[in-house]
Scaffold this motif. Structure first.
Motif, PDB file in Angstrom:
ATOM      1  N   LEU A 193       0.850  -1.185   0.000  1.00 24.00           N
ATOM      2  CA  LEU A 193       0.000   0.000   0.000  1.00 24.00           C
ATOM      3  C   LEU A 193       0.885   1.234   0.000  1.00 24.00           C
ATOM      4  O   LEU A 193       1.643   1.470   0.943  1.00 24.00           O
ATOM      5  N   GLY A 194       0.811   2.021  -1.068  1.00 24.44           N
ATOM      6  CA  GLY A 194       1.562   3.260  -1.165  1.00 24.44           C
ATOM      7  C   GLY A 194       0.731   4.433  -0.682  1.00 24.44           C
ATOM      8  O   GLY A 194      -0.341   4.699  -1.223  1.00 24.44           O
ATOM      9  N   LEU A 195       1.204   5.116   0.350  1.00 24.76           N
ATOM     10  CA  LEU A 195       0.575   6.347   0.819  1.00 24.76           C
ATOM     11  C   LEU A 195       1.470   7.501   0.414  1.00 24.76           C
ATOM     12  O   LEU A 195       2.605   7.615   0.886  1.00 24.76           O
ATOM     13  N   GLY A 196       0.989   8.340  -0.479  1.00 24.50           N
ATOM     14  CA  GLY A 196       1.786   9.453  -0.954  1.00 24.50           C
ATOM     15  C   GLY A 196       1.627  10.682  -0.087  1.00 24.50           C
ATOM     16  O   GLY A 196       0.703  10.787   0.717  1.00 24.50           O
ATOM     17  N   GLU A 197       2.541  11.612  -0.255  1.00 27.12           N
ATOM     18  CA  GLU A 197       2.392  12.952   0.318  1.00 27.12           C
ATOM     19  C   GLU A 197       2.682  13.952  -0.789  1.00 27.12           C
ATOM     20  O   GLU A 197       3.520  13.703  -1.660  1.00 27.12           O
ATOM     21  N   PRO A 198       1.978  15.090  -0.798  1.00 31.30           N
ATOM     22  CA  PRO A 198       2.123  16.027  -1.918  1.00 31.30           C
ATOM     23  C   PRO A 198       3.336  16.934  -1.809  1.00 31.30           C
ATOM     24  O   PRO A 198       3.686  17.606  -2.777  1.00 31.30           O
ATOM     25  N   THR A 199       3.961  16.973  -0.643  1.00 30.48           N
ATOM     26  CA  THR A 199       5.142  17.795  -0.418  1.00 30.48           C
ATOM     27  C   THR A 199       5.878  17.236   0.785  1.00 30.48           C
ATOM     28  O   THR A 199       5.281  16.544   1.625  1.00 30.48           O
ATOM     29  N   HIS A 200       7.162  17.496   0.869  1.00 30.16           N
ATOM     30  CA  HIS A 200       7.940  17.058   2.023  1.00 30.16           C
ATOM     31  C   HIS A 200       7.988  18.160   3.080  1.00 30.16           C
ATOM     32  O   HIS A 200       7.783  19.339   2.786  1.00 30.16           O
ATOM     33  N   GLY A 201       8.298  17.763   4.306  1.00 32.88           N
ATOM     34  CA  GLY A 201       8.555  18.738   5.350  1.00 32.88           C
ATOM     35  C   GLY A 201       7.336  19.261   6.063  1.00 32.88           C
ATOM     36  O   GLY A 201       7.439  20.193   6.868  1.00 32.88           O
ATOM     37  N   VAL A 202       6.152  18.687   5.808  1.00 32.92           N
ATOM     38  CA  VAL A 202       4.924  19.091   6.493  1.00 32.92           C
ATOM     39  C   VAL A 202       4.512  17.942   7.401  1.00 32.92           C
ATOM     40  O   VAL A 202       4.156  16.861   6.929  1.00 32.92           O
ATOM     41  N   GLU A 203       4.560  18.156   8.703  1.00 32.60           N
ATOM     42  CA  GLU A 203       4.373  17.065   9.662  1.00 32.60           C
ATOM     43  C   GLU A 203       2.977  16.441   9.608  1.00 32.60           C
ATOM     44  O   GLU A 203       2.793  15.299  10.032  1.00 32.60           O
ATOM     45  N   ALA A 204       2.009  17.163   9.072  1.00 31.56           N
ATOM     46  CA  ALA A 204       0.653  16.612   9.010  1.00 31.56           C
ATOM     47  C   ALA A 204       0.613  15.287   8.262  1.00 31.56           C
ATOM     48  O   ALA A 204      -0.170  14.396   8.604  1.00 31.56           O
ATOM     49  N   PHE A 205       1.466  15.130   7.256  1.00 30.38           N
ATOM     50  CA  PHE A 205       1.406  13.920   6.423  1.00 30.38           C
ATOM     51  C   PHE A 205       2.090  12.721   7.076  1.00 30.38           C
ATOM     52  O   PHE A 205       1.500  11.639   7.129  1.00 30.38           O
ATOM     53  N   PRO A 206       3.306  12.822   7.603  1.00 24.94           N
ATOM     54  CA  PRO A 206       3.839  11.678   8.344  1.00 24.94           C
ATOM     55  C   PRO A 206       3.055  11.370   9.617  1.00 24.94           C
ATOM     56  O   PRO A 206       2.995  10.210  10.043  1.00 24.94           O
ATOM     57  N   GLU A 207       2.417  12.364  10.218  1.00 24.92           N
ATOM     58  CA  GLU A 207       1.550  12.080  11.370  1.00 24.92           C
ATOM     59  C   GLU A 207       0.353  11.245  10.935  1.00 24.92           C
ATOM     60  O   GLU A 207      -0.038  10.282  11.618  1.00 24.92           O
ATOM     61  N   LEU A 208      -0.232  11.600   9.792  1.00 18.03           N
ATOM     62  CA  LEU A 208      -1.329  10.813   9.246  1.00 18.03           C
ATOM     63  C   LEU A 208      -0.857   9.393   8.927  1.00 18.03           C
ATOM     64  O   LEU A 208      -1.555   8.408   9.180  1.00 18.03           O
ATOM     65  N   ARG A 209       0.353   9.282   8.361  1.00 11.56           N
ATOM     66  CA  ARG A 209       0.948   7.962   8.080  1.00 11.56           C
ATOM     67  C   ARG A 209       1.068   7.131   9.341  1.00 11.56           C
ATOM     68  O   ARG A 209       0.751   5.933   9.354  1.00 11.56           O
ATOM     69  N   ASN A 210       1.536   7.743  10.434  1.00  7.47           N
ATOM     70  CA  ASN A 210       1.674   7.003  11.693  1.00  7.47           C
ATOM     71  C   ASN A 210       0.335   6.461  12.165  1.00  7.47           C
ATOM     72  O   ASN A 210       0.234   5.307  12.620  1.00  7.47           O
ATOM     73  N   HIS A 254      18.104  12.594   3.621  1.00  6.93           N
ATOM     74  CA  HIS A 254      17.287  13.731   3.161  1.00  6.93           C
ATOM     75  C   HIS A 254      16.770  14.613   4.297  1.00  6.93           C
ATOM     76  O   HIS A 254      15.762  15.307   4.144  1.00  6.93           O
ATOM     77  N   GLY A 255      17.427  14.566   5.465  1.00  6.29           N
ATOM     78  CA  GLY A 255      16.979  15.363   6.596  1.00  6.29           C
ATOM     79  C   GLY A 255      15.761  14.825   7.306  1.00  6.29           C
ATOM     80  O   GLY A 255      15.236  15.473   8.234  1.00  6.29           O
ATOM     81  N   PHE A 256      15.273  13.648   6.933  1.00  2.00           N
ATOM     82  CA  PHE A 256      14.054  13.111   7.529  1.00  2.00           C
ATOM     83  C   PHE A 256      14.243  12.690   8.988  1.00  2.00           C
ATOM     84  O   PHE A 256      13.272  12.463   9.703  1.00  2.00           O
TER      85      PHE A 256
END
Length: 394
Positions: free
Chosen positions: A28-45, A93-95
């Motif tokens: 299952l691939g969950l994409g994000e539209p931009t890097h560096g916005v915590e809302a998306f990795p938080e949603l991933r978690n 990549h600074g992640f």
């Protein structure tokens, strides 16, 4: 907002997303539209916790250096070292600076401490050892592959020969390589010889798989395969960096996503007896359609890792594209997908792409974002996703 879009949308939850997926999904691939916005990795978690607790997932793969990720996975597995060490050495990549990534590793280790070994979670990076400004030297991957094989087979090369051909790492990693091909070692006579050696070592690894697996372990053999993929991929990438043609940036993009796809396919095979895999990366690396970007005055197009791996595993691959509405003064126009979705009552929503496409009508406009790092949804390809996840404001 039309009734059809409202009917197609649900408040975000792991269950709402997986309800749109095929039961055959293994990746299952969950994409994000931009890097560096915590809302998306938080949603991933949040999604990953649901997948682990309710859907049988046992691993997650991030758009990060596949070799560096070994340090993060060792921490998750209960190894020595601190969480700070894992964040410093386990990401590219600074992640490693992301609080959400830190929370992911913390939660995975805590989970692993209370389950049986066979159910422990694994952490993967699926990107090559690449940064925007260049690529790592092939030394780590190539010598690790060599040492693994040399412990069990008679090889035609000595370690000294390998070290001599590799030379100092600085000849591979000069900071000007991305803009000056003459700085690259990728097409020297030594690099050409190394590519042949890496190819031969990879062939030996495959040819002696039964013996090597029995003499070491399935996990050790899998790791050797990771080193083989990385060594050959890096040497190809360095050769492309040394190309003096003005079109050199195109091959760099497809070589990178090719490495990503190979790593994802290997992860899916390894995890098949344990459960499906969640992969998290930019939408451009996971979508089924050709990706594109403007760079160095060129319009570049390439097939993403998701498109490549999807062509190999078919309907076992599912893709959920993520997008957002407002970001400060950057507000989407009403006729765009993001503009229409902004009228939903949910702060975060999951939408059926097919029904969204129908609701958009025959000639929807594509959002033109103020921030060039953000890739908006393409109305022409929305229905190629299995789900759309919308965050109203970031």
């Amino acid at each position: 907002m039309t009734a059809s879009i409202r009917a197609a949308a649900h408040s975000f939850s792991g269950g709402a997303l997986t309800a749109l997926l095929s039961p055959t999904t293994r990746l299952l691939g969950l994409g994000e539209p931009t890097h560096g916005v915590e809302a998306f990795p938080e949603l991933r978690n949040e999604l990953f916790r649901h997948l682990v607790e309710h859907e049988g997932y046992r691993s997650v793969a991030l758009e990060s250096d596949c070799l560096a990720a070994l340090a993060a996975d060792a921490y998750v597995a209960g190894g020595a070292g601190t969480l700070d060490d894992a964040m410093s050495h386990g990401f590219s990549h600074g992640f490693g600076a992301s609080p959400a990534n830190r929370e992911l590793l913390r939660w995975m280790r805590a989970h692993n401490e209370r389950v049986a070994p066979r159910d422990r979670l694994r952490f993967y990076g699926f990107d090559g050892p690449l940064e925007i400004t260049g690529a790592a030297a092939p030394r780590r991957a190539l010598t690790a592959l060599y040492d693994y094989l040399a412990g069990h087979l008679d090889l035609a090369w000595s370690r000294e020969t390998l070290d001599g051909l590799l030379g100092p790492d600085e000849r591979w990693t000069h900071p000007d390589v991305m803009t000056d091909p003459a700085r690259s070692a990728g097409r020297t006579e030594e690099a050409k010889e190394l590519r042949l050696i890496a190819d031969d070592l990879t062939a030996l690894l495959a040819a002696h798989a039964p013996h090597l697996t029995a003499a070491t372990s399935p996990d050790a053999f899998w790791l050797a395969g990771l080193y083989a993929r990385t060594a050959t991929g890096l040497l190809r990438y360095h050769a492309a960096l040394a190309d003096t043609a003005p079109t050199r940036f195109g091959p760099l993009l497809y070589l990178r996503d090719g490495m990503m796809a190979d790593n994802l396919e290997a992860v899916v095979r390894r995890e098949a007896p344990r459960g499906p895999v969640l992969v998290f990366a930019h939408n451009a690396h996971l979508q089924r359609d050709r990706s594109s970007m403007a760079f160095a005055g060129q319009h570049l197009r390439w097939w993403s890792a998701g498109a490549l791996v999807g062509s190999r595993i078919g309907d076992e691959y599912a893709f959920a594209a993520t997008t957002f509405g407002s970001r400060g003064d950057d507000v989407p126009a009403p006729g765009t997908p993001e503009g229409l979705l902004s009228a939903l009552p949910h702060a975060r929503a999951v939408i059926d792409p097919a029904r969204l496409t129908t609701a958009l009508g025959p000639e929807p406009a594509r959002r033109v974002p103020a921030d060039h790092t953000y890739a908006s949804l393409d109305p022409a390809t929305i229905d190629r996703a299995d789900a759309v996840v919308f965050v109203r404001e970031i």
